[in-house]
Design an enzyme around this catalytic site. Structure first.
Site, short mmCIF file in Angstrom:
data_model
loop_
_atom_site.label_atom_id
_atom_site.label_comp_id
_atom_site.label_asym_id
_atom_site.label_seq_id
_atom_site.Cartn_x
_atom_site.Cartn_y
_atom_site.Cartn_z
N ASP A 299 0.83 -1.19 0.00
CA ASP A 299 0.00 0.00 0.00
C ASP A 299 0.88 1.26 0.00
OD1 ASP A 299 -2.69 1.01 0.16
OD2 ASP A 299 -2.15 1.76 2.16
N ASP A 346 15.58 -3.29 -33.63
CA ASP A 346 16.52 -4.32 -33.18
C ASP A 346 17.60 -4.44 -34.25
OD1 ASP A 346 16.27 -6.96 -31.06
OD2 ASP A 346 17.66 -7.16 -32.77
N VAL A 404 21.45 -6.50 -25.76
CA VAL A 404 22.28 -7.48 -25.05
C VAL A 404 23.05 -6.86 -23.88
CG1 VAL A 404 22.63 -9.24 -26.80
CG2 VAL A 404 23.99 -7.14 -26.86
N GLU A 405 23.32 -7.69 -22.89
CA GLU A 405 24.00 -7.22 -21.68
C GLU A 405 25.50 -7.07 -21.95
OE1 GLU A 405 22.48 -6.13 -19.19
OE2 GLU A 405 23.49 -6.55 -17.30
N LYS A 410 25.96 -1.28 -25.27
CA LYS A 410 24.97 -0.36 -24.70
C LYS A 410 25.49 1.08 -24.79
CE LYS A 410 22.77 -3.59 -21.41
NZ LYS A 410 21.40 -3.79 -21.82
N SER A 432 20.52 -5.66 -16.31
CA SER A 432 20.30 -6.34 -15.03
C SER A 432 21.50 -6.21 -14.10
CB SER A 432 19.95 -7.82 -15.22
OG SER A 432 20.34 -8.30 -16.44
N HIS A 453 14.66 -1.42 -14.41
CA HIS A 453 14.91 -2.85 -14.50
C HIS A 453 13.62 -3.64 -14.31
CE1 HIS A 453 17.08 -6.58 -12.67
NE2 HIS A 453 16.78 -6.77 -13.93
N ASN A 456 11.76 -10.67 -15.52
CA ASN A 456 11.30 -11.61 -16.54
C ASN A 456 10.44 -12.71 -15.90
OD1 ASN A 456 11.15 -13.09 -18.92
ND2 ASN A 456 13.17 -14.01 -18.67
N GLU A 465 12.76 -2.26 -10.70
CA GLU A 465 13.72 -1.46 -9.94
C GLU A 465 14.01 -0.19 -10.74
OE1 GLU A 465 16.46 -4.75 -7.58
OE2 GLU A 465 16.99 -4.29 -9.64
N ASN A 503 18.98 -8.64 -7.28
CA ASN A 503 20.03 -9.59 -7.64
C ASN A 503 21.15 -9.61 -6.61
OD1 ASN A 503 18.75 -10.60 -9.84
ND2 ASN A 503 19.70 -9.20 -11.31
N TYR A 661 8.03 -9.11 -4.31
CA TYR A 661 7.54 -8.89 -5.68
C TYR A 661 8.54 -9.34 -6.74
CZ TYR A 661 3.67 -5.97 -3.94
OH TYR A 661 2.54 -5.50 -3.33
P1 NAD Z 1 17.72 -10.96 -25.74
O1 NAD Z 1 18.98 -11.60 -26.17
O2 NAD Z 1 16.48 -11.75 -25.74
O3 NAD Z 1 17.45 -9.68 -26.65
C1 NAD Z 1 18.42 -8.71 -26.92
C2 NAD Z 1 18.13 -8.14 -28.30
O4 NAD Z 1 18.96 -7.02 -28.50
C3 NAD Z 1 18.41 -9.12 -29.43
O5 NAD Z 1 17.24 -9.28 -30.20
C4 NAD Z 1 19.51 -8.45 -30.21
O6 NAD Z 1 19.39 -8.66 -31.62
C5 NAD Z 1 19.31 -7.00 -29.87
N1 NAD Z 1 20.47 -6.15 -30.05
C6 NAD Z 1 21.75 -6.42 -29.78
N2 NAD Z 1 22.50 -5.33 -30.04
C7 NAD Z 1 21.67 -4.36 -30.46
C8 NAD Z 1 21.84 -3.03 -30.85
N3 NAD Z 1 23.03 -2.45 -30.88
N4 NAD Z 1 20.75 -2.31 -31.22
C9 NAD Z 1 19.54 -2.88 -31.23
N5 NAD Z 1 19.32 -4.15 -30.86
C10 NAD Z 1 20.36 -4.87 -30.47
O7 NAD Z 1 18.05 -10.35 -24.33
P2 NAD Z 1 17.04 -9.99 -23.16
O8 NAD Z 1 16.92 -11.15 -22.26
O9 NAD Z 1 15.81 -9.36 -23.71
O10 NAD Z 1 17.88 -8.90 -22.36
C11 NAD Z 1 17.92 -7.56 -22.75
C12 NAD Z 1 18.44 -6.72 -21.59
O11 NAD Z 1 17.56 -6.90 -20.47
C13 NAD Z 1 19.81 -7.12 -21.09
O12 NAD Z 1 20.48 -5.97 -20.67
C14 NAD Z 1 19.52 -8.04 -19.92
O13 NAD Z 1 20.57 -8.09 -19.01
C15 NAD Z 1 18.32 -7.37 -19.35
N6 NAD Z 1 17.44 -8.23 -18.56
C16 NAD Z 1 17.19 -9.52 -18.91
C17 NAD Z 1 16.37 -10.31 -18.15
C18 NAD Z 1 16.10 -11.73 -18.54
O14 NAD Z 1 15.70 -12.53 -17.65
N7 NAD Z 1 16.20 -12.08 -19.78
C19 NAD Z 1 15.76 -9.78 -17.00
C20 NAD Z 1 15.99 -8.44 -16.66
C21 NAD Z 1 16.84 -7.68 -17.45
#
Ligand code: NAD
Length: 717
Positions: A299, A346, A404-405, A410, A432, A453, A456, A465, A503, A661
């Site tokens: 709440d 993408d 991508v991470e 990024k 993440s 953040h 998933n 977050e 995390n 949560y």
């Molecule tokens: P994913 O691999 O499913 O998707 C990432 C996408 O980014 C891909 O489709 C890839 O083609 C695209 N990509 C890569 N470089 C790019 C660029 N320069 N410009 C545009 N697109 C680009 O990954 P995800 O699981 O969706 O994770 C995405 C982000 O979210 C990461 O930073 C990850 O750490 C974070 N995250 C993931 C989760 C999880 O459980 N999967 C949870 C929370 C946060």
């Protein structure tokens, strides 16, 4: 204490009164002691009024009838003597019960939330009539707070709608809408909200003629007529279902079932007395207190703007998302569901096309048919602008990067798009683990850069977050918080740092699960220990769900940040090297796919993993379940004390909200720090002692020691 009048009496017709509840200055009407007292006074006056034919109970607040009892008043006295609890319960019930003997016909005109104590008032009325507002819902959600109704809900509901329906509503705690209430015989009808008052008057006139309410008064006063076989069958099936749902961890539903069954054969006044006695037994129990805490924590979050300064969040009318993978698609779908247009791109065209399909399927998902609704899909399609042109992000109010991470990828993307955005637009990363401060280095306006953040799968996980970098402005944080809430999420603001909040707390626990394997506990036993504590899923299964490679990467980040206490476990590395990445690769700690077509493939034990673990196993006796539980949760708790000491979040409530949560920490424990408070800091220091030889990760922290010394608590008022 409410000083201003809460109930207003008016006379829509000379012989019909309306009692309108509208608590000044509050968003919802709730029953406090003073609200009950005032109602008592009005009822006494109306009972004496000559020639009064009907009384309508209505609300002056659109969207709520009466949402329940005032939990702040209620929860402030969990230590109340049992006799006093019985007295409070009896007082409310006996007041409402007077309606069944009143010289007038009573009608509850319900438009909006009619829950808990509000529902009980409505139940004691002769008739209930619903408005068609989408907010109209009727329910007895007390079990969600570890209790059951105490003002006659368990008495009246079964007598009005029958035992089976009542058991479902009381033990499940779910609400129903006006239409369902009508079908069940709980409400007389659903009418347009605008005509509710005149319909209530008409209903009173009709009852005045037919006098059927008098028959119902007799019927609902009497014991329920059910034969013994029916009752036994109902009790057994309901008990089995409740056991399966609650896993024995939430006692209130079963206690409510037993009460309803035990009082079915009594007349209403006797059943009411029994209810009050049983209610006093469940009120103030540890689980009741824990669940009330969870309610308060949630709440507070709903009302929390995320910043201390008073400012207006920016309006978000258009969203940009980079990355159409798991998270990008999930976030976009959450926006589209709420009619927010999304611009999406993408680096991989295939991922973009697949992402658009996923977004539309998810946003148009129809629960009833369990599939996407093609009509809705067509309607929503214009909200998704799939593009390859950065220039199309120029109109977005917020842009969320979910690629991508990888720090370099990024940073390059942020540097490329930041200059194209409109002046007030916010740039956010869904990273993440990567530091928000580090990511902000590549953008010109770090004050408008923030971490958002999502977890998933986005559609299921309520937590978000909002991570503040060193230069993120209050305006940006407030806007990110408001945006997350507009998507139906519960955002918690966290200062930047490795693992942010969730995390960072999850990793000590996940790591310890691996350590337990090396100390001889079988994978399934590690999971069983976590589940016995109340976690929805064990850590070993969680590894397989999240992906062992992802966990390995995140674990390394945590190890680099906190090498003194996050140990590297070679087992994970070895499994990843063997290509065992978890469910996604068909094998992780378990092997998957052995039962083709089994949607709930939980995996089977794999001798190859047993062998690998055996080759790394340390000598000694395997830990007991109790030791395993302590080893899993004590390091998590110690990390939480460090998070608090470093002021990464505001207080203990934010930590507990994040864990409940974000990872499904058991609500019946009230939260990690709430749980710790129930044990006491001094006792926890003692619990840590046998594990001190395992290293820094089990050493009591300064904050814990300080609380142990001062007999203090993590939760402060
Ligand atoms: P994913 O691999 O499913 O998707 C990432 C996408 O980014 C891909 O489709 C890839 O083609 C695209 N990509 C890569 N470089 C790019 C660029 N320069 N410009 C545009 N697109 C680009 O990954 P995800 O699981 O969706 O994770 C995405 C982000 O979210 C990461 O930073 C990850 O750490 C974070 N995250 C993931 C989760 C999880 O459980 N999967 C949870 C929370 C946060």
């Amino acid at each position: 204490m409410t000083d201003a009048a809460v109930w207003q009496v008016s006379f829509p017709e000379p012989d019909i009164a309306a009692l309108t509840i509208d608590i000044p200055g509050k968003g919802a009407n709730v029953f406090s002691r003073s609200v009950v007292d005032e109602l008592d006074g009005h009822l006494s006056a109306l009972e004496q009024r000559p020639g009064l034919v009907g009384v309508i109970f209505r609300s002056g607040k659109p969207g709520t009838f009466i949402a329940g009892a005032d939990l702040r008043e209620f929860a402030a006295q969990p230590d109340m003597a049992k006799d006093d609890v019985v007295a409070v319960a009896s007082r409310g019930r006996k007041l409402f019960e007077r309606l069944t003997r009143a010289p007038f016909i009573s009608v509850a005109a319900i438009d909006g939330a009619c829950l808990g104590g509000g529902m009980e008032l409505a139940l004691w009325c002769d008739r209930r009539l619903c408005g068609d507002s989408p907010k109209t819902q009727l329910g007895l959600p007390e079990v969600k707070l570890g209790m059951f109704p105490g003002w006659g809900g368990t008495v009246r509901l079964p007598r009005i709608v029958g035992l089976a329906n009542a058991i479902e509503m009381i033990t499940g705690g779910e609400s129903i809408d006006g239409r369902a209430a009508t079908l069940m015989g709980l409400a007389t009808d659903v009418v347009s909200s605008a005509s509710l008052d005149s319909a209530a008057v008409k209903l009173i006139r009709a009852e005045q003629q037919s006098r059927t309410y008098l028959e119902d008064r007799c019927r609902w006063h009497a014991p329920l007529s059910l034969n013994e076989t029916e009752q036994t069958f109902l009790a057994a099936t309901a008990a089995a279902y409740i056991q399966q749902q609650t896993k024995g961890q939430y006692p209130a539903p079963l206690a409510a079932l037993e009460l309803v069954m035990a009082t079915a054969g009594l007349d209403a006044p006797a059943a009411g007395e029994q209810e009050a006695i049983e209610f006093a037994k469940i009120f103030g129990t540890p689980i009741n207190r824990a669940l009330i805490n969870v309610f308060f924590v949630g709440d507070r979050n709903k009302k929390d703007p995320g910043v201390a300064t008073k400012l207006e969040p920016q309006a978000i009318k258009s969203v940009g998302v980079f990355g159409a993978g798991i998270m990008g698609a999930g976030i976009s779908a959450a926006c589209v569901k709420r009619d927010l247009p999304v611009t999406l791109s993408d680096a991989a065209p295939v991922a973009l096309a697949g992402g658009v399909k996923k977004i539309l399927e998810e946003a148009s998902y129809n629960k009833a048919t369990k599939s996407a609704d093609p009509q809705k899909m067509l309607k929503l399609a214009p909200l998704v602008n799939a593009t390859t042109l950065d220039a199309e992000y120029a109109n977005c109010d917020i842009v969320i990067e979910a690629v991508v991470e990888n720090l370099a990828v990024k940073q390059a993307l942020h540097a490329r798009i930041a200059p194209l955005l409109k002046p007030a637009a916010i740039l956010a990363s869904n990273t993440s683990a990567i530091s928000i401060g580090k990511l902000a280095e590549s953008v010109e306006h770090p004050e408008r850069f923030v971490g958002i953040h999502f977890f998933n799968p986005v559609r299921q996980m309520p937590l978000v977050e909002v991570i503040r970098g060193p230069q993120t402005s209050d305006q940006t944080v407030a806007t990110a918080v408001a945006f997350a809430k507009s998507l139906g999420k519960s955002p918690v603001v966290v200062q930047d740092g490795p693992g942010f909040l969730v995390n960072r707390l999850l990793f000590p626990y996940m790591n310890e699960a691996l350590e337990l394997l090396l100390d001889g506990l079988e994978p399934r036993k590690v999971d069983a220990a976590a589940k016995s504590f109340g976690m929805p899923m064990g850590p070993i299964t969680l590894y397989d769900v999240v992906g062992l490679d992802t966990a390995l990467f995140a674990g390394r980040v945590m190890h680099e940040a906190f090498p003194d206490r996050v140990v590297e476990v070679p087992l994970l590395d070895a499994l990843v090297k063997q290509g065992r990445l978890g469910q996604k690769s068909g094998a992780g700690f378990m092997r998957y796919g052995d039962k083709p077509g089994d949607k709930k493939d939980r995996g089977v034990d794999d001798p190859a993993v047993t062998e690998l673990i055996a080759s790394m196993r340390r000598p000694g006796t395997p830990p007991s379940e109790k030791q395993a539980v302590e080893r899993l949760f004590l390091p998590m708790l110690l990390e939480a004390t460090r998070v608090l000491a470093e002021q990464k979040v505001r207080d203990a409530r934010d930590v507990d909200l994040g864990l409940i949560y974000g990872i499904g920490f058991p609500p019946f424990k009230g939260g990690l720090l709430f749980w710790a408070d129930t044990i006491g800091a001094a006792k926890i220091v003692e619990m840590l002692k046998p594990y001190e030889s395992l290293g820094e990760r089990y050493r009591a922290t300064p904050l814990l020691l300080e609380l142990a010394k001062s007999n203090g608590k993590f939760y402060t008022p």
